[in-house]
Design an enzyme around this catalytic site. Structure first.
Site, PDB file in Angstrom:
ATOM      1  N   TYR A  48       0.849  -1.190   0.000  1.00 45.32           N
ATOM      2  CA  TYR A  48       0.000   0.000   0.000  1.00 45.32           C
ATOM      3  C   TYR A  48       0.887   1.243   0.000  1.00 45.32           C
ATOM      4  O   TYR A  48       1.933   1.273   0.653  1.00 45.32           O
ATOM      5  CB  TYR A  48      -0.915   0.004   1.222  1.00 45.32           C
ATOM      6  CG  TYR A  48      -1.796   1.224   1.314  1.00 45.32           C
ATOM      7  CD1 TYR A  48      -2.758   1.486   0.346  1.00 45.32           C
ATOM      8  CD2 TYR A  48      -1.665   2.129   2.366  1.00 45.32           C
ATOM      9  CE1 TYR A  48      -3.565   2.604   0.418  1.00 45.32           C
ATOM     10  CE2 TYR A  48      -2.474   3.252   2.449  1.00 45.32           C
ATOM     11  CZ  TYR A  48      -3.418   3.490   1.477  1.00 45.32           C
ATOM     12  OH  TYR A  48      -4.210   4.613   1.542  1.00 45.32           O
ATOM     13  N   ASP A  62      -1.488  15.901   6.254  1.00 44.21           N
ATOM     14  CA  ASP A  62      -2.269  15.171   5.249  1.00 44.21           C
ATOM     15  C   ASP A  62      -3.550  15.942   4.944  1.00 44.21           C
ATOM     16  O   ASP A  62      -4.650  15.546   5.334  1.00 44.21           O
ATOM     17  CB  ASP A  62      -2.577  13.773   5.782  1.00 44.21           C
ATOM     18  CG  ASP A  62      -3.327  12.912   4.773  1.00 44.21           C
ATOM     19  OD1 ASP A  62      -3.284  13.233   3.569  1.00 44.21           O
ATOM     20  OD2 ASP A  62      -3.971  11.932   5.197  1.00 44.21           O
ATOM     21  N   ASP A  89      -3.053   5.674  -2.679  1.00 39.60           N
ATOM     22  CA  ASP A  89      -4.013   6.655  -2.196  1.00 39.60           C
ATOM     23  C   ASP A  89      -4.109   7.801  -3.208  1.00 39.60           C
ATOM     24  O   ASP A  89      -3.137   8.523  -3.429  1.00 39.60           O
ATOM     25  CB  ASP A  89      -3.525   7.163  -0.837  1.00 39.60           C
ATOM     26  CG  ASP A  89      -4.454   8.159  -0.182  1.00 39.60           C
ATOM     27  OD1 ASP A  89      -5.429   8.588  -0.818  1.00 39.60           O
ATOM     28  OD2 ASP A  89      -4.184   8.516   0.988  1.00 39.60           O
ATOM     29  N   ASP A  91      -6.353  10.308  -2.902  1.00 37.86           N
ATOM     30  CA  ASP A  91      -7.065  11.421  -2.269  1.00 37.86           C
ATOM     31  C   ASP A  91      -8.408  11.652  -2.978  1.00 37.86           C
ATOM     32  O   ASP A  91      -9.156  10.729  -3.189  1.00 37.86           O
ATOM     33  CB  ASP A  91      -6.208  12.683  -2.256  1.00 37.86           C
ATOM     34  CG  ASP A  91      -5.116  12.643  -1.192  1.00 37.86           C
ATOM     35  OD1 ASP A  91      -5.192  11.783  -0.301  1.00 37.86           O
ATOM     36  OD2 ASP A  91      -4.184  13.456  -1.258  1.00 37.86           O
ATOM     37  N   HIS A 116      -7.391   4.158  -4.530  1.00 38.48           N
ATOM     38  CA  HIS A 116      -8.683   4.497  -3.931  1.00 38.48           C
ATOM     39  C   HIS A 116      -8.917   5.997  -4.003  1.00 38.48           C
ATOM     40  O   HIS A 116      -7.998   6.804  -3.924  1.00 38.48           O
ATOM     41  CB  HIS A 116      -8.824   3.960  -2.498  1.00 38.48           C
ATOM     42  CG  HIS A 116      -7.898   4.535  -1.472  1.00 38.48           C
ATOM     43  ND1 HIS A 116      -8.066   5.782  -0.917  1.00 38.48           N
ATOM     44  CD2 HIS A 116      -6.807   4.005  -0.871  1.00 38.48           C
ATOM     45  CE1 HIS A 116      -7.119   5.999  -0.023  1.00 38.48           C
ATOM     46  NE2 HIS A 116      -6.328   4.948   0.021  1.00 38.48           N
ATOM     47  N   GLU A 118     -11.601   9.136  -2.730  1.00 44.72           N
ATOM     48  CA  GLU A 118     -12.487   9.392  -1.598  1.00 44.72           C
ATOM     49  C   GLU A 118     -13.526  10.463  -1.894  1.00 44.72           C
ATOM     50  O   GLU A 118     -13.379  11.248  -2.841  1.00 44.72           O
ATOM     51  CB  GLU A 118     -11.668   9.771  -0.368  1.00 44.72           C
ATOM     52  CG  GLU A 118     -10.882  11.048  -0.498  1.00 44.72           C
ATOM     53  CD  GLU A 118      -9.776  11.153   0.548  1.00 44.72           C
ATOM     54  OE1 GLU A 118      -9.725  12.198   1.213  1.00 44.72           O
ATOM     55  OE2 GLU A 118      -8.975  10.217   0.680  1.00 44.72           O
ATOM     56  N   CYS A 126      -7.223  14.070   7.082  1.00 39.11           N
ATOM     57  CA  CYS A 126      -6.970  12.685   7.467  1.00 39.11           C
ATOM     58  C   CYS A 126      -8.296  12.026   7.825  1.00 39.11           C
ATOM     59  O   CYS A 126      -9.133  12.623   8.511  1.00 39.11           O
ATOM     60  CB  CYS A 126      -6.006  12.630   8.649  1.00 39.11           C
ATOM     61  SG  CYS A 126      -5.833  10.979   9.370  1.00 39.11           S
ATOM     62  N   ARG A 161     -13.621   5.183  -1.514  1.00 44.27           N
ATOM     63  CA  ARG A 161     -13.579   5.374  -0.058  1.00 44.27           C
ATOM     64  C   ARG A 161     -14.656   6.369   0.346  1.00 44.27           C
ATOM     65  O   ARG A 161     -14.810   7.409  -0.291  1.00 44.27           O
ATOM     66  CB  ARG A 161     -12.202   5.889   0.349  1.00 44.27           C
ATOM     67  CG  ARG A 161     -12.128   6.438   1.766  1.00 44.27           C
ATOM     68  CD  ARG A 161     -10.719   6.851   2.124  1.00 44.27           C
ATOM     69  NE  ARG A 161     -10.708   7.984   3.031  1.00 44.27           N
ATOM     70  CZ  ARG A 161      -9.615   8.521   3.566  1.00 44.27           C
ATOM     71  NH1 ARG A 161      -8.420   8.017   3.266  1.00 44.27           N
ATOM     72  NH2 ARG A 161      -9.694   9.557   4.368  1.00 44.27           N
ATOM     73  N   GLU A 191     -14.249   4.280   5.730  1.00 47.87           N
ATOM     74  CA  GLU A 191     -13.234   4.841   6.612  1.00 47.87           C
ATOM     75  C   GLU A 191     -13.773   5.072   8.022  1.00 47.87           C
ATOM     76  O   GLU A 191     -14.940   5.427   8.210  1.00 47.87           O
ATOM     77  CB  GLU A 191     -12.712   6.162   6.026  1.00 47.87           C
ATOM     78  CG  GLU A 191     -11.638   6.862   6.851  1.00 47.87           C
ATOM     79  CD  GLU A 191     -10.345   6.076   6.977  1.00 47.87           C
ATOM     80  OE1 GLU A 191     -10.384   4.954   7.529  1.00 47.87           O
ATOM     81  OE2 GLU A 191      -9.298   6.589   6.557  1.00 47.87           O
ATOM     82  N   ASN A 213      -9.094  -0.312   7.078  1.00 53.63           N
ATOM     83  CA  ASN A 213      -7.917   0.498   7.369  1.00 53.63           C
ATOM     84  C   ASN A 213      -7.540   0.313   8.830  1.00 53.63           C
ATOM     85  O   ASN A 213      -8.199   0.850   9.718  1.00 53.63           O
ATOM     86  CB  ASN A 213      -8.221   1.972   7.071  1.00 53.63           C
ATOM     87  CG  ASN A 213      -7.051   2.887   7.398  1.00 53.63           C
ATOM     88  OD1 ASN A 213      -5.954   2.434   7.682  1.00 53.63           O
ATOM     89  ND2 ASN A 213      -7.301   4.189   7.369  1.00 53.63           N
TER      90      ASN A 213
END
Length: 301
Positions: A48, A62, A89, A91, A116, A118, A126, A161, A191, A213
């Site tokens: 990952y 983040d 990731d 975002d 992924h 989101e 975060c 996500r 999440e 996660n």
């Protein structure tokens, strides 16, 4: 040697195979290429690539400050050295629908196996912090459809996500997951779940795999793979674990050097020179070109 032997297409096909299999799989986060090599050598199924860990390694929070170019280059450097599938990731996709499609293609070109996306408002936060805002389900579905349309390799995994659990509640988050799967998401990443029962609700609600996660110091308890498998989770990520292990050891070690004026007391916990060379397959470079590797490891630690 000189990079992964498995092609990007083979690694993407492997990712699909893992998600279709009967066993739960683990993808620890890699903060750099050698970390990915150690993950592979330890026997994990995939790697990952965490946006939170990458931003932290750059000394940034983040909150969406890293760019697509930076993240794609980071992902490329990791994917280049491992035969395992790499999952990154993305975002919020770095823009609107067309930007999301380009993001997919940049990651495909970088050799990544999946990503992924989101449903947070950009700039994001975060996933385990309070105060997150999400876009509408319709807007997120548009992002997913754009990602699917931009994809050139059908085995590239597009995971959706949702960060809506905290602000909208579990039922609304599950409704979003259903909509995202209908929009073409290959996997759902709920999440900040609060217990195993919430993961089970998601797994029962959709016909695509569910991701868990297991990040430290967050909203979710740190469940075992057996516990997660029993409630229908297919993939577990450990996004910032290796960064936290490394930074904890670095901080402690530097303090020892500062206090004692030498690192001699730290040697037992260090990776040896021989193990480093074995990890990066130094000897194989000798076989490729003896002029590159022209000394013996004998006597080196």
């Amino acid at each position: 040697m000189l990079g992964a032997q498995a092609t990007p297409a083979e690694r993407r096909a492997k990712f699909r195979e893992l998600l279709a299999g009967d066993e739960i799989v683990q993808f620890p986060g890699a903060i750099n290429p050698i970390n990915a090599q150690i993950i592979e050598q330890t026997g994990f199924e995939g790697v990952y690539i965490s946006g939170g860990a990458f931003s932290a390694a750059m000394g940034l929070p983040d909150i969406g400050l890293t760019t697509l170019t930076e993240v794609a280059d980071h992902g490329r450097s990791i994917a280049r050295v491992t035969n395992l599938p790499t999952f990154i990731d993305a975002d919020t996709g770095w823009g609107e629908a067309m930007n999301v499609a380009r993001t997919v293609q940049e990651f495909e070109d970088a050799g990544i196996s999946g990503m992924h996306l989101e449903d947070q408002v950009n700039p994001k936060r975060c996933g385990h912090l309070d105060g997150k805002e999400v876009v509408t389900a319709a807007e997120m579905s548009k992002r997913i459809k754009a990602a699917v349309k931009g994809r050139r390799d059908e085995n590239f995994v597009i995971c959706a996500r949702t960060d809506s659990r905290a602000g909208e509640g579990l039922d609304a988050a599950i409704d979003r997951a259903k909509a995202y799967a209908d929009a073409g998401a290959d996997m759902i990443f709920p999440e900040a779940m609060r217990d195993l029962g919430e993961f089970e609700r998601f797994a029962s609600a959709v016909d695509v795999p569910i991701l868990a996660n297991m990040t430290e110091f967050g909203k979710s308890e740190l469940f075992t793979t057996e516990q997660l498998a029993n409630v229908g989770v297919k993939l577990v990520i450990y996004p910032v674990t290796t960064l936290r292990i490394a930074m904890g050891a670095i901080k402690s070690g530097l303090q020892t050097i500062r206090d004692k004026g030498t690192q001699v007391d730290l040697l037992e916990g260090m990776q040896t020179r021989a193990d480093l060379y074995d990890t990066i397959d130094y000897a194989a470079y000798n076989e490729f070109d003896a002029a590159v590797f022209n000394f013996s490891q004998e006597g080196h630690q």
